[in-house]
Design a protein around this motif. Structure first.
Motif, PDB file in Angstrom:
ATOM      1  N   LEU A   5      26.943 -62.601  29.873  1.00 36.07           N
ATOM      2  CA  LEU A   5      27.658 -62.949  31.256  1.00 36.07           C
ATOM      3  C   LEU A   5      28.278 -61.948  31.975  1.00 36.07           C
ATOM      4  O   LEU A   5      29.150 -61.961  32.809  1.00 36.07           O
ATOM      5  CB  LEU A   5      28.620 -64.023  30.885  1.00 36.07           C
ATOM      6  N   CYS A   6      27.545 -60.581  31.861  1.00 35.15           N
ATOM      7  CA  CYS A   6      28.102 -59.585  32.464  1.00 35.15           C
ATOM      8  C   CYS A   6      28.034 -59.469  34.059  1.00 35.15           C
ATOM      9  O   CYS A   6      28.929 -58.813  34.610  1.00 35.15           O
ATOM     10  CB  CYS A   6      27.684 -58.213  31.961  1.00 35.15           C
ATOM     11  N   ASN A   7      27.188 -60.299  34.448  1.00 40.25           N
ATOM     12  CA  ASN A   7      27.213 -60.455  35.940  1.00 40.25           C
ATOM     13  C   ASN A   7      28.073 -61.287  36.686  1.00 40.25           C
ATOM     14  O   ASN A   7      28.159 -61.544  37.811  1.00 40.25           O
ATOM     15  CB  ASN A   7      25.647 -60.848  36.541  1.00 40.25           C
ATOM     16  N   SER A   8      29.070 -61.776  35.785  1.00 38.85           N
ATOM     17  CA  SER A   8      30.223 -62.508  36.274  1.00 38.85           C
ATOM     18  C   SER A   8      31.361 -61.931  36.843  1.00 38.85           C
ATOM     19  O   SER A   8      32.411 -62.064  37.414  1.00 38.85           O
ATOM     20  CB  SER A   8      30.704 -63.832  35.465  1.00 38.85           C
ATOM     21  N   ALA A   9      31.314 -60.529  36.383  1.00 42.12           N
ATOM     22  CA  ALA A   9      32.473 -59.651  36.762  1.00 42.12           C
ATOM     23  C   ALA A   9      31.959 -58.698  37.848  1.00 42.12           C
ATOM     24  O   ALA A   9      30.600 -58.521  38.160  1.00 42.12           O
ATOM     25  CB  ALA A   9      32.691 -58.888  35.541  1.00 42.12           C
ATOM     26  N   VAL A  10      32.989 -58.139  38.406  1.00 49.81           N
ATOM     27  CA  VAL A  10      32.740 -57.124  39.572  1.00 49.81           C
ATOM     28  C   VAL A  10      32.236 -55.959  39.039  1.00 49.81           C
ATOM     29  O   VAL A  10      31.390 -55.147  39.620  1.00 49.81           O
ATOM     30  CB  VAL A  10      34.040 -56.951  40.358  1.00 49.81           C
ATOM     31  N   GLY A  11      32.834 -55.371  37.709  1.00 55.74           N
ATOM     32  CA  GLY A  11      32.341 -53.966  37.424  1.00 55.74           C
ATOM     33  C   GLY A  11      31.350 -54.183  36.147  1.00 55.74           C
ATOM     34  O   GLY A  11      30.761 -55.330  36.065  1.00 55.74           O
ATOM     35  N   ILE A  12      31.061 -53.171  35.557  1.00 57.13           N
ATOM     36  CA  ILE A  12      30.127 -53.055  34.503  1.00 57.13           C
ATOM     37  C   ILE A  12      30.850 -53.448  33.271  1.00 57.13           C
ATOM     38  O   ILE A  12      31.903 -52.741  32.629  1.00 57.13           O
ATOM     39  CB  ILE A  12      29.174 -51.913  34.473  1.00 57.13           C
ATOM     40  N   SER A  13      30.133 -54.153  32.156  1.00 57.51           N
ATOM     41  CA  SER A  13      30.858 -54.471  30.938  1.00 57.51           C
ATOM     42  C   SER A  13      31.128 -53.569  30.044  1.00 57.51           C
ATOM     43  O   SER A  13      30.117 -52.614  30.046  1.00 57.51           O
ATOM     44  CB  SER A  13      29.875 -55.794  30.408  1.00 57.51           C
ATOM     45  N   ALA A  26      20.065 -68.741  29.721  1.00 56.72           N
ATOM     46  CA  ALA A  26      19.749 -67.694  28.743  1.00 56.72           C
ATOM     47  C   ALA A  26      18.858 -66.862  29.377  1.00 56.72           C
ATOM     48  O   ALA A  26      18.047 -67.145  30.002  1.00 56.72           O
ATOM     49  CB  ALA A  26      18.962 -68.604  27.553  1.00 56.72           C
ATOM     50  N   CYS A  27      19.203 -65.677  28.927  1.00 59.80           N
ATOM     51  CA  CYS A  27      18.484 -64.307  29.259  1.00 59.80           C
ATOM     52  C   CYS A  27      17.726 -63.637  28.417  1.00 59.80           C
ATOM     53  O   CYS A  27      18.404 -62.775  27.583  1.00 59.80           O
ATOM     54  CB  CYS A  27      19.374 -63.589  30.412  1.00 59.80           C
ATOM     55  N   PRO A  28      16.430 -63.675  28.109  1.00 56.80           N
ATOM     56  CA  PRO A  28      15.659 -63.045  26.971  1.00 56.80           C
ATOM     57  C   PRO A  28      15.947 -61.501  27.122  1.00 56.80           C
ATOM     58  O   PRO A  28      15.700 -60.711  26.014  1.00 56.80           O
ATOM     59  CB  PRO A  28      14.222 -63.661  27.112  1.00 56.80           C
ATOM     60  N   SER A  29      15.791 -60.956  28.429  1.00 63.50           N
ATOM     61  CA  SER A  29      16.019 -59.447  28.371  1.00 63.50           C
ATOM     62  C   SER A  29      17.115 -58.984  28.343  1.00 63.50           C
ATOM     63  O   SER A  29      17.400 -57.732  27.887  1.00 63.50           O
ATOM     64  CB  SER A  29      15.282 -58.983  29.897  1.00 63.50           C
ATOM     65  N   GLY A  30      18.210 -59.884  28.504  1.00 66.99           N
ATOM     66  CA  GLY A  30      19.641 -59.496  28.089  1.00 66.99           C
ATOM     67  C   GLY A  30      20.242 -58.822  29.195  1.00 66.99           C
ATOM     68  O   GLY A  30      21.144 -58.220  29.312  1.00 66.99           O
ATOM     69  N   TRP A  31      19.261 -58.289  30.240  1.00 66.86           N
ATOM     70  CA  TRP A  31      19.866 -57.845  31.649  1.00 66.86           C
ATOM     71  C   TRP A  31      20.162 -58.796  32.658  1.00 66.86           C
ATOM     72  O   TRP A  31      19.159 -59.347  33.105  1.00 66.86           O
ATOM     73  CB  TRP A  31      18.731 -56.703  32.073  1.00 66.86           C
ATOM     74  N   CYS A  32      21.522 -58.682  33.286  1.00 72.29           N
ATOM     75  CA  CYS A  32      21.783 -59.259  34.470  1.00 72.29           C
ATOM     76  C   CYS A  32      21.827 -58.562  35.586  1.00 72.29           C
ATOM     77  O   CYS A  32      21.868 -57.523  35.550  1.00 72.29           O
ATOM     78  CB  CYS A  32      23.078 -60.048  34.095  1.00 72.29           C
ATOM     79  N   GLY A  33      21.560 -59.412  36.936  1.00 74.39           N
ATOM     80  CA  GLY A  33      21.720 -58.741  38.196  1.00 74.39           C
ATOM     81  C   GLY A  33      22.637 -59.501  39.112  1.00 74.39           C
ATOM     82  O   GLY A  33      22.866 -60.608  38.809  1.00 74.39           O
ATOM     83  N   LYS A  34      23.184 -58.621  40.114  1.00 75.55           N
ATOM     84  CA  LYS A  34      23.968 -59.175  41.274  1.00 75.55           C
ATOM     85  C   LYS A  34      23.347 -58.638  42.361  1.00 75.55           C
ATOM     86  O   LYS A  34      23.303 -57.334  42.464  1.00 75.55           O
ATOM     87  CB  LYS A  34      25.261 -58.751  41.105  1.00 75.55           C
ATOM     88  N   LEU A  35      23.009 -59.117  43.423  1.00 75.85           N
ATOM     89  CA  LEU A  35      22.329 -58.542  44.458  1.00 75.85           C
ATOM     90  C   LEU A  35      23.275 -59.304  45.625  1.00 75.85           C
ATOM     91  O   LEU A  35      23.479 -60.166  45.953  1.00 75.85           O
ATOM     92  CB  LEU A  35      20.881 -59.149  44.649  1.00 75.85           C
ATOM     93  N   ILE A  36      23.543 -58.179  46.384  1.00 72.29           N
ATOM     94  CA  ILE A  36      24.145 -58.658  47.899  1.00 72.29           C
ATOM     95  C   ILE A  36      23.533 -58.024  49.122  1.00 72.29           C
ATOM     96  O   ILE A  36      23.095 -57.143  49.299  1.00 72.29           O
ATOM     97  CB  ILE A  36      25.645 -57.738  47.935  1.00 72.29           C
TER      98      ILE A  36
END
Length: 148
Positions: A121-129, A60-70
Motif C-alpha cells: 500500500l505504498c502508493n497511498s502516501a505522498v512520499g516513498i515508504s 493484490a500486486c504480484p510485482s510488489g511495485w505500485c505507482g502514482k501518476l499525475i
C-alpha cells in the motif's frame, strides 16, 4: 552462548520476514480528476476504509511495485477541463533499475509526474515508504544485546 548461531538465526529471521512481507504486497487502484476526487493528494482516506469508497480498490500486486501518476497541473487547464488527474495503480513490472522515485516522464505521449514505490500500500502516501528500513533496524536490535 554461541554468538555465531544467534547471529545466523537473526539474519534468517530477517530474510524470512522480508520474504513473507513481499508475498502480500497490495496497491491502491483508483483514478480521479480535480480537487474533490478521492484519489488525489493528499490521499484523503485511511486505507483500511477503502471498502466504503466507490472507485477506490485495494488490489493484490504480484510485482510488489505500485505507482502514482499525475496528469496535468492544476491551473494550466482550459475552462472545459476538470483539473489534474491522479491515478494510482499496480505496476506490471519493476522499473529497470529497481529504484523508488518520483519524476516527470512521458506516458501515452503526454508529460506526466509519476512515482514508483515498492511496498504494501505504498502508493497511498505522498512520499516513498520507509517500512523496510524500519524492519531492518528492528531485526538488528537483538544482535546489539548479544555483542555489546
Amino acid at each position: 552462548m554461541n554468538y555465531s548461531k544467534v547471529f545466523l538465526c537473526s539474519i534468517l529471521v530477517f530474510f524470512v520476514a522480508q520474504e513473507v512481507q513481499s508475498l502480500h504486497k497490495r496497491c491502491i487502484r483508483c483514478r480521479s480528476r480535480g480537487e474533490l476526487g478521492t484519489c488525489g493528494d493528499p490521499f484523503p482516506i485511511n486505507v483500511t476504509e477503502t471498502v466504503v469508497e466507490q472507485g477506490l480498490h485495494v488490489v493484490a500486486c504480484p510485482s510488489g511495485w505500485c505507482g502514482k501518476l499525475i496528469e496535468g497541473t492544476v491551473g494550466t487547464f482550459r475552462s472545459d477541463d476538470y483539473g489534474a488527474a491522479t491515478e494510482r495503480m499496480c505496476l506490471q513490472r519493476a522499473p529497470s533499475d529497481y529504484e523508488e522515485r518520483c519524476a516527470y516522464t512521458m506516458w501515452n505521449r503526454k508529460k506526466v509526474y509519476m512515482c514508483f514505490c515498492n511496498g504494501d500500500l505504498c502508493n497511498s502516501a505522498v512520499g516513498i515508504s520507509t517500512y523496510p528500513l524500519l524492519l531492518a533496524a528492528l531485526a538488528l536490535i537483538p544482535l546489539y544485546k548479544y555483542y555489546f
